[in-house]
Motif scaffolding. Structure first.
Motif, short mmCIF file in Angstrom:
data_model
loop_
_atom_site.label_atom_id
_atom_site.label_comp_id
_atom_site.label_asym_id
_atom_site.label_seq_id
_atom_site.Cartn_x
_atom_site.Cartn_y
_atom_site.Cartn_z
N ASP A 195 0.84 -1.19 0.00
CA ASP A 195 0.00 0.00 0.00
C ASP A 195 0.88 1.24 0.00
N ALA A 196 0.47 2.24 -0.75
CA ALA A 196 1.19 3.50 -0.81
C ALA A 196 1.07 4.23 0.52
N THR A 197 2.04 5.08 0.79
CA THR A 197 2.03 5.94 1.97
C THR A 197 2.23 7.39 1.51
N ASP A 198 2.17 8.29 2.45
CA ASP A 198 2.34 9.72 2.17
C ASP A 198 3.62 10.00 1.38
N VAL A 199 4.70 9.31 1.71
CA VAL A 199 5.99 9.60 1.08
C VAL A 199 6.03 9.19 -0.39
N ASP A 200 5.06 8.40 -0.84
CA ASP A 200 5.01 7.95 -2.23
C ASP A 200 4.26 8.91 -3.16
N VAL A 201 3.61 9.92 -2.61
CA VAL A 201 2.67 10.72 -3.39
C VAL A 201 3.31 11.33 -4.63
N ASP A 202 4.46 11.99 -4.51
CA ASP A 202 5.07 12.64 -5.68
C ASP A 202 5.45 11.63 -6.75
N GLU A 203 6.00 10.48 -6.34
CA GLU A 203 6.35 9.44 -7.29
C GLU A 203 5.11 8.89 -7.99
N LEU A 204 4.02 8.75 -7.26
CA LEU A 204 2.78 8.24 -7.85
C LEU A 204 2.16 9.24 -8.82
N VAL A 205 2.16 10.51 -8.48
CA VAL A 205 1.63 11.53 -9.39
C VAL A 205 2.43 11.49 -10.70
N ALA A 206 3.76 11.42 -10.60
CA ALA A 206 4.60 11.36 -11.80
C ALA A 206 4.28 10.12 -12.63
N LEU A 207 4.11 8.97 -11.98
CA LEU A 207 3.77 7.74 -12.69
C LEU A 207 2.43 7.87 -13.42
N ILE A 208 1.41 8.32 -12.72
CA ILE A 208 0.07 8.43 -13.30
C ILE A 208 0.07 9.42 -14.48
N GLU A 209 0.71 10.55 -14.29
CA GLU A 209 0.78 11.53 -15.37
C GLU A 209 1.51 10.96 -16.58
N SER A 210 2.62 10.24 -16.34
CA SER A 210 3.41 9.70 -17.46
C SER A 210 2.65 8.63 -18.23
N ALA A 211 1.72 7.94 -17.58
CA ALA A 211 0.96 6.88 -18.24
C ALA A 211 -0.19 7.41 -19.09
N TYR A 212 -0.67 8.62 -18.80
CA TYR A 212 -1.88 9.10 -19.46
C TYR A 212 -1.76 10.43 -20.19
N ARG A 213 -0.85 11.29 -19.79
CA ARG A 213 -0.83 12.64 -20.34
C ARG A 213 0.53 12.98 -20.96
N GLY A 214 0.49 13.85 -21.94
CA GLY A 214 1.70 14.40 -22.53
C GLY A 214 2.43 13.43 -23.43
N GLU A 215 3.54 13.89 -23.93
CA GLU A 215 4.32 13.10 -24.89
C GLU A 215 4.87 11.81 -24.29
N SER A 216 5.24 11.83 -23.01
CA SER A 216 5.80 10.62 -22.39
C SER A 216 4.79 9.48 -22.42
N SER A 217 3.50 9.81 -22.35
CA SER A 217 2.47 8.77 -22.32
C SER A 217 2.36 8.04 -23.66
N ARG A 218 2.82 8.66 -24.72
CA ARG A 218 2.71 8.04 -26.05
C ARG A 218 3.64 6.84 -26.21
N ALA A 219 4.57 6.66 -25.27
CA ALA A 219 5.45 5.48 -25.30
C ALA A 219 4.67 4.21 -24.94
N GLY A 220 3.55 4.36 -24.27
CA GLY A 220 2.69 3.23 -23.91
C GLY A 220 1.40 3.31 -24.69
N TRP A 221 0.53 2.34 -24.49
CA TRP A 221 -0.73 2.31 -25.24
C TRP A 221 -1.91 2.86 -24.47
N THR A 222 -1.72 3.23 -23.20
CA THR A 222 -2.83 3.72 -22.38
C THR A 222 -3.02 5.23 -22.46
N THR A 223 -2.24 5.90 -23.27
CA THR A 223 -2.30 7.35 -23.34
C THR A 223 -3.71 7.89 -23.59
N GLU A 224 -3.99 9.00 -22.97
CA GLU A 224 -5.23 9.75 -23.23
C GLU A 224 -4.89 11.09 -23.87
#
Length: 179
Positions: A12-41
């Motif tokens: 389970d995630a904790t408070d200290v993981d928040v910044d890393e998780l935001v970066a992961l979620i953003e990279s999977a769905y938004r912006g140019e970095s997300s285009r490296a995967g297939w889940t991009t929005e």
């Protein structure tokens, strides 16, 4: 919990993981970095997918967990599990774009389903998916989820959920019975 076959550690995630998780979620769905995967929005939504406050809210909420999958000490996938009576809600699912396409998403989804059954005794998993994401919906259907036709509106005008690039966005409820 570590699974030797995949080299993943789930926790389970904790408070200290928040910044890393935001970066992961953003990279999977938004912006140019997300285009490296297939889940991009990136073609249907711009702007943010989430923010530190939204992630922290999931981490702290009663009856909610933000499950992370780590490999070699780095979070490479995550998902939200929320207990809602006889079912669990699955959301905030993200897999690092560089790790997509190799089966990691299937492993994380299966672990989320297993944990929802084990921890809460739920009989169904629910999720909402943007209805125009046919490729993503098909992926979930191959894993036992079914479309319900039950739609909820996209929160147009609330930039916390992104900046829509088309006027026909809505969420469809997908459901899977858990054995």
């Amino acid at each position: 919990m570590e699974t030797a076959a995949t080299g993943l550690t789930f926790r389970d995630a904790t408070d200290v993981d928040v910044d890393e998780l935001v970066a992961l979620i953003e990279s999977a769905y938004r912006g140019e970095s997300s285009r490296a995967g297939w889940t991009t929005e990136a073609d249907i939504l711009q702007g943010q997918r989430t923010d530190p406050e939204g992630v922290l809210e999931v981490v702290k909420a009663p009856g909610s967990r933000l499950l992370t999958a780590e490999r070699q000490g780095r979070i490479i996938a995550c998902c939200q599990l929320e207990h809602r009576g006889d079912h669990a809600y699955f959301g905030m699912f993200a897999v690092s774009p560089g790790a997509q396409g190799g089966g990691l998403g299937k492993v994380v989804l299966a672990e989320a389903e297993r944990q929802a059954r084990a921890h809460w005794g739920v009989t169904e998993m629910h999720m909402t998916v943007i209805s125009v994401r046919e490729d993503l919906i098909a992926w979930y259907e191959r894993r036992g989820y079914r479309r319900t036709g039950r739609m909820t509106p996209f929160p147009y005008g609330d930039e916390r959920f992104g900046l829509p690039q088309r006027p026909d966005l809505q969420f469809e409820l997908l459901v899977k019975p858990l054995a």
